[in-house]
Design a protein around this motif. Structure first.
Motif, PDB file in Angstrom:
ATOM      1  N   ILE A   1     -32.617 -12.072 -20.404  1.00  0.00           N
ATOM      2  CA  ILE A   1     -33.309 -12.845 -21.357  1.00  0.00           C
ATOM      3  C   ILE A   1     -33.288 -12.312 -22.702  1.00  0.00           C
ATOM      4  CG2 ILE A   1     -35.514 -13.398 -22.113  1.00  0.00           C
ATOM      5  CD1 ILE A   1     -36.728 -13.546 -19.368  1.00  0.00           C
ATOM      6  N   ALA A   2     -32.945 -10.975 -22.912  1.00  0.00           N
ATOM      7  CA  ALA A   2     -32.623 -10.357 -24.047  1.00  0.00           C
ATOM      8  C   ALA A   2     -31.311 -10.717 -24.445  1.00  0.00           C
ATOM      9  CB  ALA A   2     -33.188  -8.705 -24.048  1.00  0.00           C
ATOM     10  N   PHE A   3     -30.408 -10.416 -23.638  1.00  0.00           N
ATOM     11  CA  PHE A   3     -28.991 -10.760 -23.996  1.00  0.00           C
ATOM     12  C   PHE A   3     -28.835 -12.133 -24.454  1.00  0.00           C
ATOM     13  CE2 PHE A   3     -24.856 -12.445 -22.536  1.00  0.00           C
ATOM     14  CZ  PHE A   3     -24.217 -11.680 -23.374  1.00  0.00           C
ATOM     15  N   LEU A   4     -29.210 -13.136 -23.571  1.00  0.00           N
ATOM     16  CA  LEU A   4     -29.158 -14.720 -24.001  1.00  0.00           C
ATOM     17  C   LEU A   4     -29.721 -14.941 -25.389  1.00  0.00           C
ATOM     18  CD1 LEU A   4     -29.419 -15.969 -20.590  1.00  0.00           C
ATOM     19  CD2 LEU A   4     -27.335 -15.938 -21.715  1.00  0.00           C
ATOM     20  N   GLY A   5     -30.948 -14.243 -25.638  1.00  0.00           N
ATOM     21  CA  GLY A   5     -31.598 -14.430 -26.841  1.00  0.00           C
ATOM     22  C   GLY A   5     -30.860 -13.768 -27.934  1.00  0.00           C
ATOM     23  N   MET A   6     -30.206 -12.662 -27.980  1.00  0.00           N
ATOM     24  CA  MET A   6     -29.594 -12.144 -29.139  1.00  0.00           C
ATOM     25  C   MET A   6     -27.947 -13.174 -29.117  1.00  0.00           C
ATOM     26  SD  MET A   6     -31.007  -9.922 -30.630  1.00  0.00           S
ATOM     27  CE  MET A   6     -29.587  -9.628 -31.671  1.00  0.00           C
ATOM     28  N   LEU A   7     -27.441 -13.644 -28.055  1.00  0.00           N
ATOM     29  CA  LEU A   7     -26.398 -14.406 -28.240  1.00  0.00           C
ATOM     30  C   LEU A   7     -26.467 -15.651 -28.961  1.00  0.00           C
ATOM     31  CD1 LEU A   7     -23.637 -14.412 -27.103  1.00  0.00           C
ATOM     32  CD2 LEU A   7     -24.148 -15.646 -25.156  1.00  0.00           C
ATOM     33  N   ALA A   8     -27.694 -16.435 -28.748  1.00  0.00           N
ATOM     34  CA  ALA A   8     -28.223 -17.526 -29.681  1.00  0.00           C
ATOM     35  C   ALA A   8     -28.346 -17.164 -30.969  1.00  0.00           C
ATOM     36  CB  ALA A   8     -29.518 -18.092 -28.870  1.00  0.00           C
ATOM     37  N   ILE A   9     -28.951 -15.999 -31.443  1.00  0.00           N
ATOM     38  CA  ILE A   9     -29.083 -15.451 -32.571  1.00  0.00           C
ATOM     39  C   ILE A   9     -27.892 -15.314 -33.249  1.00  0.00           C
ATOM     40  CG2 ILE A   9     -29.968 -13.601 -34.095  1.00  0.00           C
ATOM     41  CD1 ILE A   9     -32.372 -13.638 -32.011  1.00  0.00           C
TER      42      ILE A   9
ATOM     43  N   ASN B   1     -22.947 -17.466 -34.557  1.00  0.00           N
ATOM     44  CA  ASN B   1     -22.310 -17.816 -35.609  1.00  0.00           C
ATOM     45  C   ASN B   1     -21.676 -16.389 -36.207  1.00  0.00           C
ATOM     46  OD1 ASN B   1     -22.962 -20.640 -35.861  1.00  0.00           O
ATOM     47  ND2 ASN B   1     -24.686 -20.164 -36.909  1.00  0.00           N
ATOM     48  N   LYS B   2     -21.842 -15.415 -35.652  1.00  0.00           N
ATOM     49  CA  LYS B   2     -21.499 -14.040 -36.221  1.00  0.00           C
ATOM     50  C   LYS B   2     -20.517 -13.486 -35.070  1.00  0.00           C
ATOM     51  CE  LYS B   2     -25.854 -13.191 -38.457  1.00  0.00           C
ATOM     52  NZ  LYS B   2     -26.858 -12.280 -38.504  1.00  0.00           N
ATOM     53  N   LEU B   3     -20.286 -14.004 -34.016  1.00  0.00           N
ATOM     54  CA  LEU B   3     -19.330 -13.414 -33.028  1.00  0.00           C
ATOM     55  C   LEU B   3     -17.817 -12.960 -33.332  1.00  0.00           C
ATOM     56  CD1 LEU B   3     -20.357 -15.545 -29.891  1.00  0.00           C
ATOM     57  CD2 LEU B   3     -21.341 -13.271 -30.619  1.00  0.00           C
ATOM     58  N   GLY B   4     -17.710 -13.740 -34.317  1.00  0.00           N
ATOM     59  CA  GLY B   4     -15.856 -13.438 -34.958  1.00  0.00           C
ATOM     60  C   GLY B   4     -16.055 -12.061 -35.756  1.00  0.00           C
ATOM     61  N   LYS B   5     -17.241 -11.617 -36.207  1.00  0.00           N
ATOM     62  CA  LYS B   5     -17.262 -10.252 -36.877  1.00  0.00           C
ATOM     63  C   LYS B   5     -17.260  -9.170 -35.935  1.00  0.00           C
ATOM     64  CE  LYS B   5     -20.284 -11.985 -40.569  1.00  0.00           C
ATOM     65  NZ  LYS B   5     -21.212 -11.716 -41.214  1.00  0.00           N
ATOM     66  N   ILE B   6     -17.047  -9.447 -34.557  1.00  0.00           N
ATOM     67  CA  ILE B   6     -17.332  -8.383 -33.702  1.00  0.00           C
ATOM     68  C   ILE B   6     -15.906  -7.613 -33.515  1.00  0.00           C
ATOM     69  CG2 ILE B   6     -17.638  -7.330 -31.279  1.00  0.00           C
ATOM     70  CD1 ILE B   6     -19.802  -9.515 -30.949  1.00  0.00           C
ATOM     71  N   ASN B   7     -15.898  -6.344 -33.588  1.00  0.00           N
ATOM     72  CA  ASN B   7     -14.414  -5.622 -33.610  1.00  0.00           C
ATOM     73  C   ASN B   7     -14.762  -4.505 -32.576  1.00  0.00           C
ATOM     74  OD1 ASN B   7     -15.287  -3.481 -35.220  1.00  0.00           O
ATOM     75  ND2 ASN B   7     -15.110  -4.754 -37.003  1.00  0.00           N
ATOM     76  N   LEU B   8     -13.645  -3.655 -32.598  1.00  0.00           N
ATOM     77  CA  LEU B   8     -13.760  -2.375 -31.721  1.00  0.00           C
ATOM     78  C   LEU B   8     -14.486  -1.415 -31.902  1.00  0.00           C
ATOM     79  CD1 LEU B   8     -12.217  -1.014 -29.353  1.00  0.00           C
ATOM     80  CD2 LEU B   8     -10.627   0.018 -30.772  1.00  0.00           C
ATOM     81  N   SER B   9     -15.041  -1.288 -33.356  1.00  0.00           N
ATOM     82  CA  SER B   9     -15.974  -0.247 -33.704  1.00  0.00           C
ATOM     83  C   SER B   9     -17.453  -0.414 -33.391  1.00  0.00           C
ATOM     84  CB  SER B   9     -16.104  -0.233 -35.396  1.00  0.00           C
ATOM     85  OG  SER B   9     -16.437  -1.472 -36.085  1.00  0.00           O
TER      86      SER B   9
ATOM     87  N   LEU C   1     -25.553  -7.741 -34.206  1.00  0.00           N
ATOM     88  CA  LEU C   1     -24.098  -7.825 -33.443  1.00  0.00           C
ATOM     89  C   LEU C   1     -24.230  -6.534 -32.415  1.00  0.00           C
ATOM     90  CD1 LEU C   1     -21.545  -9.340 -35.564  1.00  0.00           C
ATOM     91  CD2 LEU C   1     -22.746 -10.258 -33.575  1.00  0.00           C
ATOM     92  N   TYR C   2     -24.689  -5.438 -33.168  1.00  0.00           N
ATOM     93  CA  TYR C   2     -24.715  -4.029 -32.402  1.00  0.00           C
ATOM     94  C   TYR C   2     -25.840  -4.222 -31.164  1.00  0.00           C
ATOM     95  CZ  TYR C   2     -26.438   0.719 -31.515  1.00  0.00           C
ATOM     96  OH  TYR C   2     -26.850   1.787 -30.916  1.00  0.00           O
ATOM     97  N   LEU C   3     -27.027  -5.017 -31.440  1.00  0.00           N
ATOM     98  CA  LEU C   3     -27.940  -5.123 -30.417  1.00  0.00           C
ATOM     99  C   LEU C   3     -27.300  -6.142 -29.113  1.00  0.00           C
ATOM    100  CD1 LEU C   3     -31.172  -5.329 -32.339  1.00  0.00           C
ATOM    101  CD2 LEU C   3     -30.563  -3.634 -30.843  1.00  0.00           C
ATOM    102  N   LEU C   4     -26.624  -7.175 -29.530  1.00  0.00           N
ATOM    103  CA  LEU C   4     -25.976  -8.097 -28.733  1.00  0.00           C
ATOM    104  C   LEU C   4     -25.064  -7.133 -27.551  1.00  0.00           C
ATOM    105  CD1 LEU C   4     -25.254 -10.916 -27.735  1.00  0.00           C
ATOM    106  CD2 LEU C   4     -23.296 -10.665 -29.331  1.00  0.00           C
TER     107      LEU C   4
END
Length: 201
Positions: free
Chosen positions: A29-37, A40-48, A163-166
């Motif tokens: 539930i926590a993961f899916l909730g953060m995924l929904a939030i 629109n930002k998933l493209g910002k995720i990088n190796l760091s 994104l960190y929490l996701l």
């Protein structure tokens, strides 16, 4: 307020679900909730993000699992008290990670916080000395939380928090699934905290 409600709510729900099932549902539930939030930002995720969130997520996941299993064997009051070991652990770890000096004021503050929790949770010296498996697991949970908190404080300052929490919740969901599928019986049937600790670690 939410943190204070959680032990009693969790204790109630553990009367209907075992710790592994409850933990798996809450992590998903926590993961899916953060995924929904963060959709629109998933493209910002990088190796760091992964370099920080995966290790801290592992500690977070271990803390939550220890917490849920431990709560099944103790009272919400003792759970709330023993879970507050991050108060002591975080200043020590901040010194280890950043050489941030542990001042006398920080030591006094940490001890006063523990004393306050001691009083508020109605934990007496007599009950504290008669720790059972659940109490020990809740205390270990607090230590794992401390590592997660200190690691987050030091290494995630330049990362976007959502994104960190996701990623943390994704790691927690994977570990929870492994726990549910493969480690549930051995962990919950363990009569000693050390084998349990090693299995989760």
């Amino acid at each position: 307020i939410i943190w204070g409600i959680a032990p009693n709510l969790s204790k109630y729900l553990l009367g209907y679900y075992n710790a592994a099932t409850y933990n798996l549902f809450t992590s998903l539930i926590a993961f899916l909730g953060m995924l929904a939030i963060c959709a629109n930002k998933l493209g910002k995720i990088n190796l760091s993000y992964f370099k920080v969130a995966v290790p801290t997520g592992l500690f977070y996941s271990c803390a939550v699992i220890l917490q849920k299993v431990g709560l099944d064997y103790t009272t919400p009051a003792k759970y709330a008290f023993l879970e507050n070991f991050p108060i002591l652990v975080v200043p020590i770890l901040m010194y280890v990670f950043t050489r941030q000096k542990i001042t006398p004021l920080k030591i006094i503050s940490a001890l006063l916080c523990l004393l306050g929790m001691f009083i508020l949770c109605d934990v007496t010296p007599k009950t504290l000395l008669t720790l059972n498996k659940g109490d020990i697991l809740c205390a270990l949970s607090g230590i794992f939380y401390g590592v997660n908190i200190a690691g987050t404080a030091v290494y995630s300052k330049k990362l976007e928090s959502s994104l960190y929490l996701l990623i943390q919740f994704f790691v927690h969901s994977v570990i929870s699934l492994i726990y549910f599928l493969f480690l549930r019986e051995s962990i919950e049937a363990s009569s000693s905290f050390m084998p349990l600790f090693l299995l989760i670690a």
